[in-house]
Design an enzyme around this catalytic site. Structure first.
Site, PDB file in Angstrom:
ATOM      1  N   GLY A 170       0.770  -1.244   0.000  1.00  0.00           N
ATOM      2  CA  GLY A 170       0.000   0.000   0.000  1.00  0.00           C
ATOM      3  C   GLY A 170       0.797   1.288   0.000  1.00  0.00           C
TER       4      GLY A 170
ATOM      5  N   SER B 201       1.728   8.395   1.977  1.00  0.00           N
ATOM      6  CA  SER B 201       1.036   7.155   2.344  1.00  0.00           C
ATOM      7  C   SER B 201       1.364   6.750   3.782  1.00  0.00           C
ATOM      8  CB  SER B 201       1.483   5.999   1.437  1.00  0.00           C
ATOM      9  OG  SER B 201       1.101   6.224   0.113  1.00  0.00           O
ATOM     10  N   ILE B 202       0.336   6.283   4.496  1.00  0.00           N
ATOM     11  CA  ILE B 202       0.568   5.773   5.851  1.00  0.00           C
ATOM     12  C   ILE B 202       1.540   4.588   5.759  1.00  0.00           C
ATOM     13  CG2 ILE B 202      -0.526   4.652   7.829  1.00  0.00           C
ATOM     14  CD1 ILE B 202      -3.037   6.370   7.251  1.00  0.00           C
TER      15      ILE B 202
ATOM     16  N   ASP C 292      -1.268  -6.211  -7.565  1.00  0.00           N
ATOM     17  CA  ASP C 292      -2.659  -5.775  -7.504  1.00  0.00           C
ATOM     18  C   ASP C 292      -3.359  -6.836  -6.660  1.00  0.00           C
ATOM     19  OD1 ASP C 292      -5.374  -5.490  -7.887  1.00  0.00           O
ATOM     20  OD2 ASP C 292      -5.196  -4.917  -9.996  1.00  0.00           O
ATOM     21  N   VAL C 293      -3.889  -6.435  -5.510  1.00  0.00           N
ATOM     22  CA  VAL C 293      -4.410  -7.432  -4.567  1.00  0.00           C
ATOM     23  C   VAL C 293      -5.706  -8.096  -5.042  1.00  0.00           C
ATOM     24  CG1 VAL C 293      -3.307  -6.427  -2.528  1.00  0.00           C
ATOM     25  CG2 VAL C 293      -5.631  -5.695  -3.163  1.00  0.00           C
TER      26      VAL C 293
ATOM     27  N   TYR D 263     -18.486   8.218   4.084  1.00  0.00           N
ATOM     28  CA  TYR D 263     -17.545   7.079   4.077  1.00  0.00           C
ATOM     29  C   TYR D 263     -18.195   5.870   3.399  1.00  0.00           C
ATOM     30  CZ  TYR D 263     -13.286   4.742   5.637  1.00  0.00           C
ATOM     31  OH  TYR D 263     -12.088   4.086   5.682  1.00  0.00           O
TER      32      TYR D 263
ATOM     33  N   LYS E 207     -14.590  -1.669   5.755  1.00  0.00           N
ATOM     34  CA  LYS E 207     -13.755  -1.673   6.971  1.00  0.00           C
ATOM     35  C   LYS E 207     -14.368  -2.582   8.037  1.00  0.00           C
ATOM     36  CE  LYS E 207     -10.389   1.103   5.767  1.00  0.00           C
ATOM     37  NZ  LYS E 207      -9.133   0.494   5.292  1.00  0.00           N
TER      38      LYS E 207
ATOM     39  N   THR F  98      -3.917  11.975   2.885  1.00  0.00           N
ATOM     40  CA  THR F  98      -3.265  11.109   1.885  1.00  0.00           C
ATOM     41  C   THR F  98      -4.110  11.104   0.613  1.00  0.00           C
ATOM     42  OG1 THR F  98      -4.505   9.167   2.554  1.00  0.00           O
ATOM     43  CG2 THR F  98      -2.411   9.541   3.693  1.00  0.00           C
TER      44      THR F  98
HETATM   45  P1  NAP Z   1      -2.853   5.866   0.089  1.00  0.00           P
HETATM   46  O1  NAP Z   1      -1.504   6.399   0.240  1.00  0.00           O
HETATM   47  O2  NAP Z   1      -3.655   6.313  -1.088  1.00  0.00           O
HETATM   48  O3  NAP Z   1      -2.790   4.279   0.154  1.00  0.00           O
HETATM   49  C1  NAP Z   1      -3.794   3.426  -0.349  1.00  0.00           C
HETATM   50  C2  NAP Z   1      -3.078   2.345  -1.083  1.00  0.00           C
HETATM   51  O4  NAP Z   1      -3.983   1.320  -1.545  1.00  0.00           O
HETATM   52  C3  NAP Z   1      -2.383   2.891  -2.334  1.00  0.00           C
HETATM   53  O5  NAP Z   1      -1.044   2.467  -2.347  1.00  0.00           O
HETATM   54  C4  NAP Z   1      -3.163   2.242  -3.459  1.00  0.00           C
HETATM   55  O6  NAP Z   1      -2.430   2.070  -4.631  1.00  0.00           O
HETATM   56  C5  NAP Z   1      -3.486   0.920  -2.809  1.00  0.00           C
HETATM   57  N1  NAP Z   1      -4.432   0.143  -3.618  1.00  0.00           N
HETATM   58  C6  NAP Z   1      -5.647   0.489  -4.068  1.00  0.00           C
HETATM   59  N2  NAP Z   1      -6.165  -0.516  -4.821  1.00  0.00           N
HETATM   60  C7  NAP Z   1      -5.240  -1.502  -4.838  1.00  0.00           C
HETATM   61  C8  NAP Z   1      -5.153  -2.788  -5.438  1.00  0.00           C
HETATM   62  N3  NAP Z   1      -6.165  -3.283  -6.188  1.00  0.00           N
HETATM   63  N4  NAP Z   1      -4.043  -3.539  -5.246  1.00  0.00           N
HETATM   64  C9  NAP Z   1      -3.004  -3.082  -4.503  1.00  0.00           C
HETATM   65  N5  NAP Z   1      -3.014  -1.871  -3.904  1.00  0.00           N
HETATM   66  C10 NAP Z   1      -4.116  -1.088  -4.078  1.00  0.00           C
HETATM   67  O7  NAP Z   1      -3.762   6.225   1.365  1.00  0.00           O
HETATM   68  P2  NAP Z   1      -3.627   5.912   2.930  1.00  0.00           P
HETATM   69  O8  NAP Z   1      -4.548   6.879   3.574  1.00  0.00           O
HETATM   70  O9  NAP Z   1      -2.221   5.861   3.340  1.00  0.00           O
HETATM   71  O10 NAP Z   1      -4.305   4.485   3.047  1.00  0.00           O
HETATM   72  C11 NAP Z   1      -3.678   3.364   3.682  1.00  0.00           C
HETATM   73  C12 NAP Z   1      -4.683   2.638   4.545  1.00  0.00           C
HETATM   74  O11 NAP Z   1      -4.999   3.461   5.666  1.00  0.00           O
HETATM   75  C13 NAP Z   1      -6.008   2.314   3.872  1.00  0.00           C
HETATM   76  O12 NAP Z   1      -6.464   1.051   4.303  1.00  0.00           O
HETATM   77  C14 NAP Z   1      -6.919   3.398   4.419  1.00  0.00           C
HETATM   78  O13 NAP Z   1      -8.290   3.033   4.393  1.00  0.00           O
HETATM   79  C15 NAP Z   1      -6.393   3.458   5.836  1.00  0.00           C
HETATM   80  N6  NAP Z   1      -6.793   4.651   6.601  1.00  0.00           N
HETATM   81  C16 NAP Z   1      -6.495   5.880   6.131  1.00  0.00           C
HETATM   82  C17 NAP Z   1      -6.895   6.983   6.871  1.00  0.00           C
HETATM   83  C18 NAP Z   1      -6.613   8.368   6.373  1.00  0.00           C
HETATM   84  O14 NAP Z   1      -7.239   9.311   6.859  1.00  0.00           O
HETATM   85  N7  NAP Z   1      -5.699   8.551   5.441  1.00  0.00           N
HETATM   86  C19 NAP Z   1      -7.569   6.821   8.086  1.00  0.00           C
HETATM   87  C20 NAP Z   1      -7.838   5.530   8.545  1.00  0.00           C
HETATM   88  C21 NAP Z   1      -7.440   4.440   7.782  1.00  0.00           C
HETATM   89  P3  NAP Z   1      -2.802   3.049  -5.898  1.00  0.00           P
HETATM   90  O15 NAP Z   1      -2.566   4.439  -5.425  1.00  0.00           O
HETATM   91  O16 NAP Z   1      -1.901   2.583  -6.959  1.00  0.00           O
HETATM   92  O17 NAP Z   1      -4.253   2.790  -6.205  1.00  0.00           O
END
Ligand code: NAP
Length: 256
Positions: free
Chosen positions: A13, A19-20, A64-65, A156, A163, A194
């Site tokens: 991810g 990205s987190i 790609d998951v 959401y 989730k 993000t």
């Molecule tokens: P992010 O940087 O956009 O990360 C999301 C990742 O998921 C990206 O690397 C994206 O890749 C990947 N992804 C999407 N579809 C995919 C697929 N089919 N196969 C493989 N990878 C795929 O955003 P983030 O906020 O850090 O998100 C990381 C996690 O934290 C997520 O589970 C999110 O729900 C969770 N989260 C985020 C927040 C927040 O406020 N940011 C809060 C709570 C939880 P692509 O960019 O290439 O699509």
């Protein structure tokens, strides 16, 4: 000795420096772990390779998951470099933009399927393939989730349903894998700016609301999420499994 000296980790991810998953990668790396990172598609590859250039001896693999054969390939490739896997980090989520823009009751069958496939089914899918490398010594799996999987958070929508499925999957996996000394947990993070978060309508307002109403009266950072990731990845949390830990400045405990 560093907390994760001699440990190996795979992180799904990383998209960019916000990205987190990238914050977690840096923290686990600084704690001594050797890392494998996956990316989805050529569009992201350059970004991820550039970021990974700052890590010692990283392994970079496409995944790609939603594609079983790509997941299989990741762990096959990984088994050439890692004798065992100690840590698996799931930071992957996706819902189509339109599903986050209209009301939840208008969610399409296909939009629902995609969100659940990418954001929830992917956890058991990758964990299953990681087992041959993890079962040797046990390990830690953790995934990123959000309060919207438990309470209604406007906009959401289907991501909340995904989730909820992810969090329940965490508990079922924790139950089944405990005997293999594999712990499975979740981190429920407050809003962090993000790429994925910006797809949620009203995200900026969400940051304001958390700042105003959370007990700590502030937003949290990706680095703080990563610190909890380090705790879950390490033996410091060896008695904990099936748990969701909130890193949200305490927002989830508040009512009206
Ligand atoms: P992010 O940087 O956009 O990360 C999301 C990742 O998921 C990206 O690397 C994206 O890749 C990947 N992804 C999407 N579809 C995919 C697929 N089919 N196969 C493989 N990878 C795929 O955003 P983030 O906020 O850090 O998100 C990381 C996690 O934290 C997520 O589970 C999110 O729900 C969770 N989260 C985020 C927040 C927040 O406020 N940011 C809060 C709570 C939880 P692509 O960019 O290439 O699509």
């Amino acid at each position: 000795m560093k907390l994760l000296e001699g440990k190996t980790a795979i992180i799904f991810g990383v998209a960019n420096k916000r990205s987190i998953a990238w914050a977690i990668a840096q923290t686990l790396h600084n704690a001594g772990a050797r890392l494998a990172l996956t990316y989805q598609g050529e569009r992201i590859e350059e970004n991820v390779r550039e970021l990974a250039g700052t890590l010692k001896d990283p392994i970079i693999l496409p995944c790609d998951v939603t594609k079983d054969y790509e997941i299989e390939q990741v762990f096959q490739d990984l088994s050439h470099s890692f004798e065992k896997l100690d840590i698996l980090v799931h930071c992957v989520a996706f819902a189509r933009k339109e599903e986050l823009e209209r009301d939840f009751h208008h969610t399409t069958r296909e939009g629902f399927r995609i969100a659940l496939d990418v954001s929830a089914y992917s956890l058991p899918a990758i964990t299953k393939r990681a087992l041959p490398l993890m079962e040797k010594k046990g390990g830690s799996v953790f995934a990123l989730t959000y309060l919207g999987g438990y309470l209604v958070v406007p906009h959401y929508n289907v991501m909340g349903v995904a989730k909820a499925a992810l969090e329940t999957s965490i508990r079922y996996l924790a139950y089944e894998l405990g005997e293999s000394k594999i712990r499975v947990n979740g981190i429920s993070a407050g809003p962090v700016n993000t790429l994925a978060a910006r797809g949620i309508t009203g995200f900026t307002k969400m940051l304001d609301v958390y700042r105003e109403r959370s007990p700590l009266k502030r937003n949290i950072s990706a680095a703080e999420v990563a610190d909890t990731g380090l705790f879950l990845a390490s033996d410091l949390s060896k008695g904990i499994t099936g748990e969701i830990i909130y890193v949200d400045a305490g927002y989830h405990i508040t009512g009206t």
